[in-house]
Write a protein that holds these residues in place. Structure first.
Motif: not given
Length: 136
Positions: A35-45
């Motif tokens: 979930k942390a990885r997923d959030q990190s990917v989303v936040q870099r968009q």
């Protein structure tokens, strides 16, 4: 497989309460939780804006007086539809490059027969279409 002592308490993951972790391993888990990885990917968009869909104090001040689309008048909705229609091709080209066809991206990412697919299957179809576009 290694079995953890059953006396160790399990707690909900603070990043994703849909799963639990051993309380004594929580800090380690937070470093590797998907979930942390997923959030990190989303936040870099490029389109991500923190708090834009939030409520209360998390809403940026510029949005504090915003009216929900469902409560807006027809003219306001039409104006926003026009703005989005004009911005979409520019944004796609800016983010994915001039060679990307915005209409093609939209056609490949929308699953028209989605009502006949399970939620996960629909995302699989969409993700595959987006992956195909990336490889072009």
């Amino acid at each position: 497989a290694h079995r953890e002592d059953e006396s160790v308490e399990r707690v909900p993951c603070p990043l994703d309460p849909n799963h639990t972790v051993f309380k004594n391993r929580l800090q380690q888990h937070l470093k590797i939780c998907t979930k942390a990885r997923d959030q990190s990917v989303v936040q870099r968009q490029p389109f991500y804006r923190r708090g834009v869909n939030g409520a209360g104090d998390s809403v940026p001040s510029a949005l504090a007086d915003a009216v929900a689309v469902s409560a807006a008048g027809e003219e306001v909705v039409r104006d926003w539809m026009r703005r989005i229609s004009e911005a979409w091709p520019k944004a796609v080209k800016q983010v994915l490059g001039e060679a990307t066809c915005p209409e093609g991206l939209l056609e490949k990412s929308v699953v028209l027969e989605g009502g006949q697919l399970a939620h996960a299957e629909k995302h699989d179809v969409q993700n595959q279409a987006l992956a195909d576009l990336i490889l072009q």
